[in-house]
Design an enzyme around this catalytic site. Structure first.
Site, PDB file in Angstrom:
ATOM      1  CG  ASN A 143       4.050  -0.274  -1.813  1.00 56.64           C
ATOM      2  OD1 ASN A 143       4.203   0.979  -1.864  1.00 56.64           O
ATOM      3  ND2 ASN A 143       3.378  -0.950  -2.730  1.00 56.64           N
TER       4      ASN A 143
ATOM      5  CE  LYS B  13      -0.472  -0.580  -3.742  1.00 58.61           C
ATOM      6  NZ  LYS B  13      -0.665  -1.379  -5.154  1.00 58.61           N
TER       7      LYS B  13
ATOM      8  CG  HIS C 236       4.398  -3.507  -5.336  1.00 62.29           C
ATOM      9  ND1 HIS C 236       3.556  -4.430  -6.362  1.00 62.29           N
ATOM     10  CD2 HIS C 236       3.876  -4.065  -4.348  1.00 62.29           C
ATOM     11  CE1 HIS C 236       2.413  -3.752  -5.958  1.00 62.29           C
ATOM     12  NE2 HIS C 236       3.002  -3.403  -4.428  1.00 62.29           N
TER      13      HIS C 236
ATOM     14  CD  GLU D 178       1.270  -1.894  -7.768  1.00 60.32           C
ATOM     15  OE1 GLU D 178       1.747  -0.854  -7.825  1.00 60.32           O
ATOM     16  OE2 GLU D 178       0.357  -2.531  -6.999  1.00 60.32           O
TER      17      GLU D 178
ATOM     18  CD  GLU E  11       3.132  -7.117  -1.740  1.00 66.46           C
ATOM     19  OE1 GLU E  11       1.734  -6.660  -0.454  1.00 66.46           O
ATOM     20  OE2 GLU E  11       3.170  -6.770  -2.745  1.00 66.46           O
TER      21      GLU E  11
ATOM     22  N   GLY F 254      -4.300  -5.296  -4.491  1.00 65.03           N
ATOM     23  CA  GLY F 254      -5.354  -4.067  -4.946  1.00 65.03           C
ATOM     24  C   GLY F 254      -6.896  -3.869  -5.723  1.00 65.03           C
TER      25      GLY F 254
ATOM     26  CB  SER G  92      -6.526  -6.854  -0.506  1.00 66.31           C
ATOM     27  OG  SER G  92      -7.055  -6.632  -1.948  1.00 66.31           O
TER      28      SER G  92
HETATM   29  C1  PEP Z   1       0.103  -3.265  -2.261  1.00 64.73           C
HETATM   30  O1  PEP Z   1       0.722  -2.581  -2.999  1.00 64.73           O
HETATM   31  O2  PEP Z   1       2.076  -3.729  -1.846  1.00 64.73           O
HETATM   32  C2  PEP Z   1      -0.399  -4.147  -1.937  1.00 64.73           C
HETATM   33  C3  PEP Z   1      -0.295  -4.748  -1.008  1.00 64.73           C
HETATM   34  O3  PEP Z   1      -1.351  -3.758  -2.270  1.00 64.73           O
HETATM   35  P1  PEP Z   1      -3.460  -3.313  -1.223  1.00 64.73           P
HETATM   36  O4  PEP Z   1      -2.750  -3.409  -0.116  1.00 64.73           O
HETATM   37  O5  PEP Z   1      -3.626  -2.232  -1.952  1.00 64.73           O
HETATM   38  O6  PEP Z   1      -3.720  -4.856  -1.932  1.00 64.73           O
END
Ligand code: PEP
Length: 255
Positions: free
Chosen positions: A13, A15, A98, A100, A170, A176, A216
């Site tokens: 992803n 972003k 998501h 975000e 998630e 992040g 992460s």
């Molecule tokens: C994501 O954006 O779905 C995500 C898991 O980000 P990160 O791996 O940076 O935590």
């Protein structure tokens, strides 16, 4: 059906990162590194990168996804992109719900559900994200939060349509932040998601469902997370922007 029978799916992803020229560069580096992958490899990229991404990955095993879509087919929704628009380009996947989008753009379970149904109706495969806030985990209501999201986000999605849905667990506190859920925490919630889907549909539908972990995940922790029975893949943010790191996660999922 056990884990071995489900295909692992590693999706990046990106972003709001990468111009079309940078997308070409990154995907040109990723494709040869993942060409022998024994899992599905997807890059979900910004709308403006989609055409370049599709062209760059043509003839490779890297599939392309978008990061959102609107629920209407067309109309007066300035700035939005519809599911039929994405499908007409050859896009296969779309990330929906998501955290975000939920956090910064007012996404709700109702709109995630509408987008999910629209995506499925257009032949796209939605990657539907669910996850609890840190505060919700601390209040010990992770399971209530996840069950509610699953029920609402998949409302009116048929058993047949579910075959094209991926769920990404998630935990919001792990996205992040560099703070990964332990493999045990990831497994516990992914197993709970599968059990919830079994109650809503049936055991066979739940057993066939791909459930990713995201938060992460990186080249150092992927192998342990992906070894868990109910963790069928990963949704990768930061690490998907570095070809070698993303490829290492793909390699871990291919074991
Ligand atoms: C994501 O954006 O779905 C995500 C898991 O980000 P990160 O791996 O940076 O935590």
């Amino acid at each position: 059906m056990n884990k071995a029978k489900r295909k692992a799916v590693i999706a990046g992803n990106w972003k709001m990162n990468k111009t079309p020229a940078e997308a070409k560069e990154l995907l040109s580096a990723v494709a040869p590194l993942v060409k022998d992958a024994d899992c599905e490899v997807i890059a979900c990229v910004p709308f403006v990168d989609l055409q370049t991404a599709l062209e760059t990955t043509e003839g490779t095993n890297v599939k392309i996804g978008a990061e959102n879509c609107h629920w209407a087919e067309s109309g007066a929704f300035t700035g939005e992109i519809s599911a039929p628009m994405l499908a007409s380009m050859g896009v296969e996947y779309v990330v929906l719900g998501h955290s975000e989008r939920r956090q910064y753009f007012g996404e709700t379970d109702e709109t995630v559900n509408k987008r999910t149904k629209a995506a499925l109706a257009s032949g796209l495969k939605p990657i539907v994200c669910v996850g609890e806030l840190l505060w919700e985990r601390e209040c010990n209501i992770t399971e209530e939060v996840i069950a509610r999201q699953i029920k609402l986000d998949l409302w009116d999605v048929t058993e047949d349509e579910l075959k094209n849905v991926i769920i990404a667990y998630e935990p919001v506190w792990a996205i992040g932040t560099g703070k990964t859920a332990t493999a045990e925490q990831a497994e516990e919630v992914c197993a709970f998601i599968r059990a919830t889907v079994a109650k809503l549909y049936n055991q066979a539908a739940a057993d066939a469902l791909t459930i990713q972990y995201g938060g992460s995940m990186n080249d150092g922790n992927a192998e342990e997370l992906l070894s868990k029975e109910n963790v069928d893949g990963g949704l990768i943010g930061g690490a998907s922007l570095v070809a070698e790191k993303f490829a290492a996660i793909v390699a871990a999922a291919s074991k």
